[in-house]
Design an enzyme around this catalytic site. Structure first.
Site, PDB file in Angstrom:
ATOM      1  CG  LEU A 182      -8.536  -5.892 -29.677  1.00  0.00           C
ATOM      2  CD1 LEU A 182      -8.719  -6.308 -31.145  1.00  0.00           C
ATOM      3  CD2 LEU A 182      -7.420  -6.711 -29.054  1.00  0.00           C
ATOM      4  CG  ASP A 183      -3.050  -2.200 -27.639  1.00  0.00           C
ATOM      5  OD1 ASP A 183      -2.677  -2.049 -28.819  1.00  0.00           O
ATOM      6  OD2 ASP A 183      -2.576  -3.074 -26.899  1.00  0.00           O
ATOM      7  CG  MET A 184      -3.788   3.053 -32.164  1.00  0.00           C
ATOM      8  SD  MET A 184      -3.271   4.767 -31.938  1.00  0.00           S
ATOM      9  CE  MET A 184      -2.985   5.262 -33.642  1.00  0.00           C
TER      10      MET A 184
END
Length: 245
Positions: free
Chosen positions: A110-112
């Site tokens: 999951l991106d930041m």
């Protein structure tokens, strides 16, 4: 995993079963020259090892872990999905370290700036099964936008859109209200939802993954975690096997 005397296993599989990283990520670790076997740096992916070999990653010994862990984390926004980050940012794995002695790694990313469900494990076969494109494992997201959603965005996403030469297509999308959309992906290219929304000049206020296959968020609070049940693990593997048939 338990190796008997003289049993040989590929080095990347060995690292995965030690909980170092997934097989694919372990291949990169090997190619980067970070692994030594019996005192010699090894960069050949075909290298095989036994339980008697002394394997080090970044100078630290690793060993096979017999206890398999399958952990579900509700990742808060602001954490990266990496066991080590060159920029020194907070890592999602840090939220689990005080609870588990095993070396865990994330299955998928999951991106930041996104939050929601992500699975951690030290089972290399399990991770490889879920991560393989042929598994077509569904991931469901709820996306909140700052401004009203453009008309037909959900339909366009389901039919597929091409952005900078890359084709993005979700399995399902539905506008829940003027600022909220439900989206189901099965492949999940890098920042797929964000790129599609950005191409339509839609700013995302909040992006949450609420389901992975048969595993749902339910009441798991942000930053909270729990072990997957045996039924959930079997269910995830069954979904992936069914896709292979």
């Amino acid at each position: 995993m338990k190796l008997h005397a003289n049993d040989e296993i590929r080095l990347q599989a060995f690292l995965a079963h030690c909980g170092v990283a997934s097989r694919r990520a372990s291949e990169k670790i090997i190619l980067d020259g970070r692994v030594s076997v019996n005192g010699q740096v090894v960069t050949e992916l075909g290298t095989k090892v036994t339980s008697d070999d002394k394997v080090l990653v970044d100078g630290k010994p690793v060993k096979l872990e017999e206890n398999k862990r399958y952990v579900l984390l509700n990742k808060p926004a602001g954490y990266v999905c990496s066991n080590s980050d060159e920029q020194g940012r907070d890592s999602a794995i840090d939220l689990l370290k005080e609870y588990y002695s095993e070396r865990l790694y994330n299955v998928g990313r999951l991106d930041m700036f996104s939050s929601g469900l992500i699975i951690f494990t030290n089972d290399g076969d399990f991770a490889a099964r879920l991560s393989h494109p042929s598994s077509e494992l569904e991931k469901e997201y709820i996306v909140d936008s700052s401004l009203p959603l453009p008309r037909n965005l959900a339909e366009e996403f389901m039919h597929g859109v091409r952005i900078d030469g890359v084709f993005y297509k979700c399995k399902f999308a539905k506008e829940l209200n003027s600022h909220r959309m439900q989206i189901v992906l099965i492949e999940g290219k890098n920042r797929e939802i964000r790129r599609v929304f950005e191409s339509r000049n839609v700013a995302i206020k909040r992006l949450v993954r609420v389901r992975i296959g048969n595993v749902e968020m339910n009441k798991l609070a942000p930053g909270g975690h729990r072990d997957l049940t045996q039924e959930e693990v079997k269910g995830l593997l069954a979904i992936c096997r069914n896709k292979d048939n």
